[in-house]
Design a protein around this motif. Structure first.
Motif, PDB file in Angstrom:
ATOM      1  N   SER A 152       1.270   9.272   5.689  1.00  0.00           N
ATOM      2  CA  SER A 152      -0.402   8.789   5.807  1.00  0.00           C
ATOM      3  C   SER A 152      -0.738   8.512   7.153  1.00  0.00           C
ATOM      4  CB  SER A 152      -0.399   7.410   4.774  1.00  0.00           C
ATOM      5  OG  SER A 152       0.172   6.485   5.681  1.00  0.00           O
TER       6      SER A 152
ATOM      7  N   HIS B 246       0.781  -1.251   0.195  1.00  0.00           N
ATOM      8  CA  HIS B 246       0.012   0.102  -0.013  1.00  0.00           C
ATOM      9  C   HIS B 246       0.885   1.431  -0.075  1.00  0.00           C
ATOM     10  CE1 HIS B 246      -3.673   2.484   0.905  1.00  0.00           C
ATOM     11  NE2 HIS B 246      -2.742   3.104   1.850  1.00  0.00           N
TER      12      HIS B 246
ATOM     13  N   HIS C 257       1.213   4.392  -2.921  1.00  0.00           N
ATOM     14  CA  HIS C 257       0.795   5.740  -2.703  1.00  0.00           C
ATOM     15  C   HIS C 257       1.950   6.347  -3.395  1.00  0.00           C
ATOM     16  CE1 HIS C 257      -2.253   6.726   0.118  1.00  0.00           C
ATOM     17  NE2 HIS C 257      -1.921   5.973   1.042  1.00  0.00           N
TER      18      HIS C 257
ATOM     19  N   ASP D 161      -6.502   7.136   0.123  1.00  0.00           N
ATOM     20  CA  ASP D 161      -6.660   6.105  -0.239  1.00  0.00           C
ATOM     21  C   ASP D 161      -7.307   5.765  -1.602  1.00  0.00           C
ATOM     22  OD1 ASP D 161      -4.713   5.379   1.802  1.00  0.00           O
ATOM     23  OD2 ASP D 161      -6.257   4.471   2.830  1.00  0.00           O
TER      24      ASP D 161
HETATM   25 ZN    ZN Z   1      -2.905   4.989   2.547  1.00  0.00          ZN
END
Ligand code: ZN
Ligand code: KG4
Length: 332
Positions: free
Chosen positions: A136, A111, A115, A300
């Motif tokens: 984040s 993840h 990004h 996200d």
């Molecule tokens: Zn994220």
């Protein structure tokens, strides 16, 4: 080449179709923020059940909006960590089922790396080597990237992530959830007149935000929040001072790392990169050109997952049916 991306690591259910890793054909996001804001934060079991309800309609909408069917796709990319285990399982299970049914390669994506790839979806094209700042809700990482898949972590937060600090300070100031946008809105009406601490951690690319958070809580109590006349203005001034302190440290340390590593490019990514003061400060202070995704691609989404998956596929990195969720997965 079209890649279907699926993202369910936290509280956004998302699916997207991206062409050649760079062109977004569809980017569908179903946010659970209204559900979790009742609790003042994310409730993991509520999140996974909500993913279960939303993920198929979100997938159908992403394919419809892209005008794509299963036969047009080259692979399925899905976030398999880091994140909430129960949430990750929903996306990974769906991705496996689709890859099996449609006979497509399956790519598990980090993840945090995803990004970074939001920067390949805008008008500018990042050049290697580069320094990336990922900010984040759960992570704050400074990364040196020499090419696709060639990442080295320079530094990380030693305690709270930048987004986590925004969320905790917003709660302490009674500004609501999620904290980042709430602080930014409040700060717009405030003055950064309070001198709050900045943890420079000299000689290291690490970050620390818990001392700042504690200082804000003490300051708020000292100024009589929440039951003081003009409480809204008091909170706005604290929010503006806090935001200035976080942005100062993030920008200064990222710019210093870029100069030291001799890179020609800086990129910023993650939910906190949606913050206007951080964007403006990075663009103004960086010694080299800066790329920051548009705000909807900072928070996200699955387009960034599909883009990352595209470059993984080009490198021949696909997963088997033993792909597992990795809630504590790190970068590099
Ligand atoms: Zn994220
Ligand atoms: O990347 P993201 O959407 O989810 C995670 O992977 O964690 O980041 C969410 C974080 C939250 O902490 C949220 O408060 C913060 O990003 N955030 C912001 C802004 N928008 C979202 N922080 C500061 N300013 C914003 N405008």
């Amino acid at each position: 080449m079209l890649i279907l991306g699926i993202e369910t690591s936290c509280d956004e259910t998302a699916a997207a179709v991206v062409e050649d890793g760079t062109t977004v054909l569809s980017n569908v996001i179903s946010s659970q923020v209204d559900i979790h804001s009742r609790y003042g934060g994310i409730v993991p079991e509520v999140a996974s059940r909500q993913h279960l309800l939303s993920v198929v309609p979100v997938l159908e909408e992403a394919l419809r909006a892209a005008g794509a069917s299963s036969g047009d796709l080259s692979a399925i990319a899905v976030t398999h960590g880091p994140g909430l285990a129960g949430s990750l399982l929903v996306g990974v299970n769906l991705a496996k089922a689709l890859a099996l049914a449609w006979n497509l390669p399956l790519i598990g994506v980090n993840h945090l790396e995803a990004h970074i790839y939001a920067n390949w979806l805008g008008p500018g094209m990042p050049g290697f080597p580069l320094v990336a700042l990922i900010v984040s809700g759960g992570h704050t990482d400074l990364v040196l990237m020499r090419g696709h898949g060639a990442l080295a972590r320079l530094g990380s937060t030693r305690d709270d992530a930048a987004g986590e600090a925004f969320d905790k300070v917003a709660r302490a100031l009674g500004l609501g959830y999620p904290g980042g946008p709430a602080i930014e809105r409040a700060a717009a009406n405030g003055s950064p007149r309070h001198r709050l601490p900045r943890a420079w951690l000299k000689g290291s690319d690490d970050f620390s935000f818990s001392g700042l958070k504690t200082a804000v809580v003490r300051l708020a109590e000292g100024l009589g929040l929440p039951a003081v006349p003009g409480a809204e203005q008091v909170a706005a001034d604290i929010a503006a001072s806090f935001q200035r302190s976080v942005v100062d440290v993030l920008a200064a340390k990222t710019c210093a790392a870029a100069a030291r590593e001799g890179v020609g490019q800086v990129i910023v990514a993650g939910g906190v990169a949606a913050n206007a003061l951080l964007r403006e400060t990075m663009l103004r202070r960086s010694p080299v050109p800066v790329l920051i995704p548009e705000p909807v691609l900072c928070t996200d989404n699955a387009a960034m997952v599909a883009s990352c998956g595209h470059f993984r596929l080009l490198a021949g990195e696909v997963h088997g049916w033993d792909l597992d969720v990795l809630p504590g997965l790190k970068l590099g």
